[in-house]
Structure formats: C-alpha cells, structure tokens
Write an enzyme that holds these catalytic residues in place. Structure first.
Site, PDB file in Angstrom:
ATOM      1  CB  VAL A 191      -0.983  -0.003   1.192  1.00 30.44           C
ATOM      2  CG1 VAL A 191      -1.780   1.295   1.245  1.00 30.44           C
ATOM      3  CG2 VAL A 191      -1.937  -1.190   1.096  1.00 30.44           C
ATOM      4  CB  CYS A 192       3.911   2.237   1.894  1.00 32.34           C
ATOM      5  SG  CYS A 192       3.293   2.145   3.584  1.00 32.34           S
TER       6      CYS A 192
END
Length: 152
Positions: free
Chosen positions: A45-46
């Site tokens: 996600v990052c």
C-alpha cells in the site's frame, strides 16, 4: 491525538534519503507543504501511494507546494527505496529518536512501531489547513490532497 485543522504544524528537522537535513520551517513563507506519513518502505500500500504521488508530482511539488513523505525507516532504506521506485521528492527518516515527529503529529502507532497513514496540508504560515489519518491497511486518495491545495 492527531494534529487538527487550524493547529500550528510542529516544526522538525529530519534527514532525507540522501542524508541531507530537511526542516519544515524552511518552507514557511515560501511554499505550502503536503506532509505524508506512511508506515514502511517496500510494502504494497505504501509503495502504491508514493508511486501515485510520483506520477502526479507536478501537482504536489512546484513553485507553490512542497511534498514531504516521512516514515520510521532508516536513511539507507529510504535511499534504496527511492532509487528503486524513482521517487525524487524528499523521503524523510523519522527513525531516531524513533517516531518522534510521527508522535508530535499524533500518528505514531505505538503497538506497530510505525506511523499511521496521516496527511497534513500545511500553508505558508505553518498552519494545518487539511488533514486525514487512515489506518495501516487503508490507502488515501491523493485527489483529496489536490482539492485541499486548491482551496488555499
């Protein structure tokens, strides 16, 4: 508790991925700042969020705006991550004292040892004008940042 709209943004100096100091107050009177906290480099996600910012960089890094992204990763980790993903904007290391700036902004997850997904739009006077804080698994919508910047 996270910093709220209308609060003065806590000042800080953190090292970027190249080992150079970046101070928030250095932008005061010069540029608005989008300060993005993220949990960890090299995670799904990052990486997706930071690459989306990379792909829309002219909106978030120009004559009026500076993008800063901070995590509790070390400087060498951020250097490799930025190189691998082509991230040219400052990635700031809140590694030591561990999470000190994340704590000042109220987005440090004590139980995980990392920052939550907190974003703060800070105006040229150093005042927070927009913010959002998401949990670890929940990506943010960068279009919301763009709308907040347009409102300044």
């Amino acid at each position: 508790m996270a910093i709220e709209v209308g609060d003065a943004a806590p000042d800080f100096t953190l090292m970027n991925q190249h080992g150079q100091p970046v101070t928030l107050s250095g932008y005061r009177g010069v540029k608005n700042v989008v300060l993005v906290f993220y949990p960890f480099a090299f995670t799904g996600v990052c990486t997706g969020e930071l690459c989306a910012l990379r792909d829309a960089l002219p909106e978030f890094e120009n004559d009026q705006v500076q993008l800063l992204a901070a995590s509790c990763d070390s400087v060498p980790t951020l250097r490799v991550f930025s190189h691998q993903e082509g991230l040219e904007y400052p990635l700031l290391s809140d590694f030591w004292p561990h999470g000190e700036v994340s704590r000042a902004y109220g987005v440090f997850a004590e139980d995980k040892g990392c920052a939550l997904r907190g974003t703060f739009v800070i105006d040229k006077d150093g005042v927070v004008r927009w913010t959002v804080v998401n949990g670890l698994p929940d990506a943010r919508d960068l279009h919301d940042y763009a709308k907040a910047l347009q409102a300044l």
